[in-house]
Design an enzyme around this catalytic site. Structure first.
Site, mmCIF file in Angstrom:
data_model
loop_
_atom_site.group_PDB
_atom_site.id
_atom_site.type_symbol
_atom_site.label_atom_id
_atom_site.label_comp_id
_atom_site.label_asym_id
_atom_site.label_seq_id
_atom_site.Cartn_x
_atom_site.Cartn_y
_atom_site.Cartn_z
ATOM 1 N N GLU B 34 13.610 -2.388 -0.142
ATOM 2 C CA GLU B 34 12.617 -1.277 -0.417
ATOM 3 C C GLU B 34 13.484 -0.110 -0.802
ATOM 4 O OE1 GLU B 34 9.480 -1.032 -2.090
ATOM 5 O OE2 GLU B 34 10.289 1.219 -2.094
ATOM 6 N N HIS B 52 -10.739 -7.258 -8.465
ATOM 7 C CA HIS B 52 -11.372 -7.303 -9.784
ATOM 8 C C HIS B 52 -12.004 -8.743 -9.884
ATOM 9 C CE1 HIS B 52 -10.263 -3.484 -11.447
ATOM 10 N NE2 HIS B 52 -9.026 -3.710 -10.844
ATOM 11 N N VAL B 173 18.086 -0.474 -4.757
ATOM 12 C CA VAL B 173 19.334 -1.464 -5.263
ATOM 13 C C VAL B 173 19.919 -0.714 -6.409
ATOM 14 C CG1 VAL B 173 19.418 -3.543 -6.760
ATOM 15 C CG2 VAL B 173 18.125 -3.596 -4.967
ATOM 16 N N ARG B 313 1.113 3.106 -14.231
ATOM 17 C CA ARG B 313 1.170 1.707 -14.412
ATOM 18 C C ARG B 313 2.454 1.181 -14.818
ATOM 19 N NH1 ARG B 313 -3.113 4.426 -16.435
ATOM 20 N NH2 ARG B 313 -5.193 3.998 -15.886
ATOM 21 N N CYS B 445 -10.200 18.450 5.584
ATOM 22 C CA CYS B 445 -9.311 19.746 5.860
ATOM 23 C C CYS B 445 -7.847 19.148 5.359
ATOM 24 C CB CYS B 445 -9.367 20.248 7.270
ATOM 25 S SG CYS B 445 -8.314 19.440 8.580
#
Lengths: 457, 484
Positions: B34, B52, B173, B313, B445
């Site tokens: 990652e 969904h 990567v 997206r 806050c």
């Protein structure tokens, strides 16, 4: 389970004054619940002076003002309980039950009356929806103040401030004294919203540019703040296209308003206004009988002195209510007479009291005008001949924590940065008591004493 | 050169984490790479948090099939892994007869896709289900749900880790080569090798694929801006409310969704971008979000807004085309051993678990996936003090006094919960790592009360220097150092 006549929620200036006055008015038991491990509330991070001008007729720092308020409440016989986080208020037959989180478990307090003194919180970036990215380096002024003055954490080296409320102005000076460059203060209104004395002594004195009718129109920087875009605003408060200019910076400080903090009040069913302030009657009693509100949680005020005064009345009225006596009424007008915005040109802003008189000196005739009392004339004369300042900053202790300090009295304005520099190098070996001398030095023949303004924990 | 993994998964979003967990059931070795300092940092941590039902997607598409299957599996997975989940249902709100006509078509498509229980509802029923919502009628989808997207990723990743999967964070990567059926993956943390690569790099999946010569994909980043509202407004809505979708917009329309924690979120917009990393909000879109949301739910007010954020997206449909192109999930013939997951946008989160099954099925053709006998399917959810009964809270404080100390006053998060979040399994020490786990700083806050307290803990209890404390990992340092 403990019981009392008056339970005060919040141990800042309002709550401490309420507890003190309730006890003095004859309440048999008064308890203050404070969530922090030190009473005083936000005063503890307000290390600058200017507190107590009305109430004590002298210029105190926030921690010093807090120490007085704590001593007064304790001397009167009120009990201040720390590290107690109130979760809920519920109604009982004879009053209220307050639930509290503590390290030892969940406590309950039975009380006949309650004074809410829960203060306020800051409006945030999220509340005002500033366009742009969400990088590291955007802070509200109060968070910046806590980090810099209490936690020994510096928020950046090149700073832009949005909003000219008092905390923002105070932080402009504070960050400058600690070596940061404050590049700009942007204010959306046509004049600063803070007190004239703060515009004068925190901003103009340090040559910090303050732009009115200006806003931060964009935040730039993917991970870390790289710059902000400042834009001019039209009379409707809309950004004027084409006026954007980029200022490279690593911190943006927001001083864009305060919101009364009333989540605890809401658990009691207290009625609030649309701005989150508590709707009280003129006796400071909320829509829930026996529950009073004072200070910034009721209505955001300019000075801690007024918060204390209002707290006192709320505390007394709680006792009056228990005894069936007539309650005192709060005069809304009195707390808002100080000069705000830009100082008038060609005048000196008197800082002896919060009024902020704009004193004009006619050199030819040697007469003064614009001052409401003699002290204004003396101040303006001194300011003309040999200006002096109180210096407030912090000193590091061996344990790595910070202790707030001040010069004992005013020193020559020319020596301010020298003293701050010497204090930066000063390290305290052990704990201190408020008033202890932490530095004595001589600069160009001036004997300067610096004292602690808080007792270390 | 060290160990050769059986599988390297690139990207620790929802899909990457779900695949890691699926593969951890078998006697193979798996590594997740990652680029960020924590899981759920890209698109997965910046979405609506809705499971969904599957009526929005073209019948016969992978999107439709995997969404319907994912919806069926979702609740079970959440209960196994301690992920907050609530089956709220969802309403599509019609403003005129034309909208009602569109809804009839959506119900037909939903039925064909295998969604159950879809039906038209009249104004009275809308008012009963979602009292504040405007509209002349609409459609109810009973199987739509809401969940915590951060916890989904964290839970899958932790469970995968418990079952032997390795994770390497901050490991972007930069190059991949393939020699003798082995992949060599270059990252700042070193070169890792494996027999298979699963490309679940989200917005960067086209670039990862191109590193291996498979350069026929292109991702068009499409930003969605969101507002988040104060919990004081939570009573206004407890079911996701969407407008009837309009063709060609590339999203589902600006909608209102309650989160599992009680905030309402408004969004997202749909704007194509050049830069897959531009999470800026813009004033015109923010104004539009608010006015469209107010048309659906007039009771919301500007003072309810406590924050805004963006997601992006990974779309395959270019700007001119709009709408949705189907997921590509396949083993590339041109590069044996590379399993590409391309264009996993909505409903990718719902589909994440079925996608993970598809990936294990693909691998099964090449390697022996024998189940581990000691696979631990369950993962204990972290303590959420604020959700417990008073008696349970009292009991916890007796076990550890730090449960009695509220650090985040808006969300009622205790010192102990913050400590658990700081000591997370991934060693992620950023403020956002704490935020996504303990939920501190997420309230009205914005950390005004708790940020300084958390910073104090990091400095005094974990011996970090101020300049080492980051908001979201390297490059997002919050402070310049000590004051003195």
């Amino acid at each position: 389970m403990r019981s009392c006549d008056v339970l005060v929620i919040g141990g800042g200036p309002g709550g401490l004054a309420a507890a003190c006055s309730a006890k003095k008015a004859g309440a048999s038991s008064v308890i203050v619940l404070e969530r922090d491990n030190r009473a005083g509330g936000i005063l503890n991070q307000c290390i600058h002076d200017g507190f107590g001008l009305i109430r004590y007729n002298c210029e105190l720092t926030g921690p010093e003002y807090a120490a007085r308020a704590i001593r007064e409440a304790t001397d009167a016989g009120a009990e201040i309980l720390l590290s107690r986080h109130v979760s809920e208020i519920s109604k009982t037959d004879s009053g209220y039950c307050v639930s509290v989180y503590t390290k030892d478990g969940i406590e309950e307090y039975r009380t006949r009356t309650i004074v809410l003194a829960t203060g306020c919180r800051e409006r945030t970036r999220g509340n005002i929806s500033i366009p742009g990215s969400r990088p590291a380096g955007v802070f509200t002024a109060g968070v910046a103040q806590n980090l810099v003055n209490v936690r020994n954490v510096m928020i950046g080296k090149r700073v832009v401030i949005l909003g000219s409320g008092d905390i923002g102005l105070i932080m402009a000076r504070r960050l400058t004294l600690e070596g940061a460059k404050v590049l700009a203060i942007a204010e959306i209104m046509s004049a600063p919203t803070g007190l004239a004395r703060n515009v004068s002594q925190c901003v103009q004195e340090f040559g910090i540019p303050l732009y009115v009718k200006t806003t931060v129109s964009k935040i730039i920087g993917k991970r870390k703040l790289e710059a902000v875009e400042l834009s001019d605003l039209d009379q409707n408060g809309k950004v004027i296209p084409g006026t954007a200019r980029r200022i490279d910076c690593d911190a943006l400080v927001l001083s864009v308003g305060l919101i009364p903090e009333n989540e605890v009040a809401q658990t009691a069913g207290v009625k609030l206004f649309a701005n989150n302030a508590v709707d009280t009657d003129r006796y400071l009693q909320t829509s829930v009988p026996g529950v009073f509100s004072c200070g910034n949680s009721r209505h955001v005020m300019d000075l801690a002195d007024y918060v204390s005064e209002q707290g006192e009345m709320a505390g007394r009225n709680a006792v009056h209510l228990i005894r069936g006596e007539e309650m005192e009424t709060w005069d809304e007008e009195k707390s808002n007479c100080m000069k705000k915005g830009f100082p008038e040109e060609g005048t000196v802003t008197c800082t002896v009291c919060p009024n902020g008189c704009q004193v004009k000196w006619d050199e030819k005739t040697g007469t003064f005008s614009g001052n409401r009392c003699k002290r204004g004339a003396r101040f303006a004369e001194q300011e003309h001949n040999s200006p002096t300042r109180s210096v407030t900053t912090t000193v590091k202790t061996a344990s790595g924590s910070l202790i707030p300090v001040r010069t004992a009295g005013r020193i020559s304005k020319a020596h301010v940065f020298d003293v701050v520099e010497q204090l930066r190098k000063t390290k305290l070996d052990s704990g201190v008591i408020i008033g202890d001398e932490v530095l004595r030095t001589e600069i160009d023949g001036e004997d300067i004493r610096v004292v602690a303004t808080q007792t270390s924990l | 050169m060290g160990k050769v993994y059986d599988v390297i998964i690139i990207g620790a979003g929802a899909v990457g984490c779900a695949i890691a967990r699926e593969l951890s059931r078998y006697n193979i070795s798996t590594l997740v790479l990652e680029k960020e300092c924590d899981v759920a940092y890209g698109t997965s941590g910046r979405m609506s948090g809705v499971v969904h039902a599957g009526f929005n997607n073209k019948t016969g598409s992978l999107m439709a099939k995997l969404c319907v299957e994912g919806n069926r599996l979702f609740e079970g997975v959440c209960s196994e892994l301690g992920i907050p989940y609530k089956k709220t249902g969802k309403v599509l709100v019609a403003f005129d007869e034309a909208d009602m006509k569109v809804l009839e078509g959506i119900i037909e498509r939903g039925k064909a896709n295998g969604c159950e229980g879809l039906r038209l509802i009249g104004q009275d029923e809308i008012r009963a289900i979602a009292p504040g919502i405007c509209g002349i009628g609409g459609m109810l989808s009973p199987n739509t749900a809401i969940f915590d997207p951060f916890e989904f990723c964290i839970a899958h990743a932790e469970n995968a880790m418990d079952n032997g999967v390795d994770f390497s964070l901050e490991s972007e990567v930069t190059a991949i080569s393939r020699r003798n059926d082995t992949f060599y993956v270059t990252t700042p943390k070193g070169v890792f090798s494996s027999r298979f690569i699963v490309n679940s790099a989200g917005l960067y999946c086209d670039r990862i694929s191109a590193m291996l010569g498979v350069d026929n994909y292109r991702i068009y980043p499409c930003r969605g801006q969101y507002y988040i509202l104060d919990k004081v407004a939570s009573d206004l809505l407890d079911i996701p409310a969407y407008p009837v979708p309009r063709p060609g917009i590339g999203g589902l329309g600006i909608h209102l969704t309650p989160t599992v924690d009680g905030n309402i979120i408004i969004g997202p917009s749909a704007e194509y971008l050049e830069d897959p990393d531009d999470y800026s909000t813009t004033p015109d879109v923010m104004d539009k979000l608010f006015s469209e949301a107010k048309a659906l739910l007039p009771a919301i007010e500007r003072k309810h807004i406590i924050g805004n954020y963006c997601g992006i997206r990974p779309k395959q449909a270019p700007p001119g085309e709009g709408g949705f192109r189907d997921f590509v999930i396949k083993e590339e013939e041109a590069c044996p051993g590379l399993i590409n997951l391309i264009g996993i946008e909505s409903p990718g989160f719902t589909a994440a678990v079925p996608i993970s099954f598809m990936v294990s099925d693909m691998l099964r053709k090449h390697i022996d996936l024998s189940p581990k006998t000691d696979f631990k399917a369950e993962r204990k959810a972290p303590v959420r003090f604020r959700e417990l009964s008073r008696e349970e809270q009292e009991k916890l404080i007796k076990t550890d006094p730090e449960y009695g100390e509220i650090i985040c006053r808006c969300q009622n998060v205790t010192r102990r919960e913050i400590r658990d979040a700081i000591e997370n399994r991934f060693g992620a020490r950023s403020i956002s790592a704490i935020k996504y786990r303990a939920w501190a700083t997420t309230g009205r806050c914005n950390g005004g009360y708790c940020l300084a307290k958390i910073v104090d803990m990091l400095i005094h209890d974990y011996h970090m220097k101020p300049e080492e404390i980051t908001y979201r990992g390297k490059g997002s340092e919050l402070f310049s150092g000590e004051v003195k």
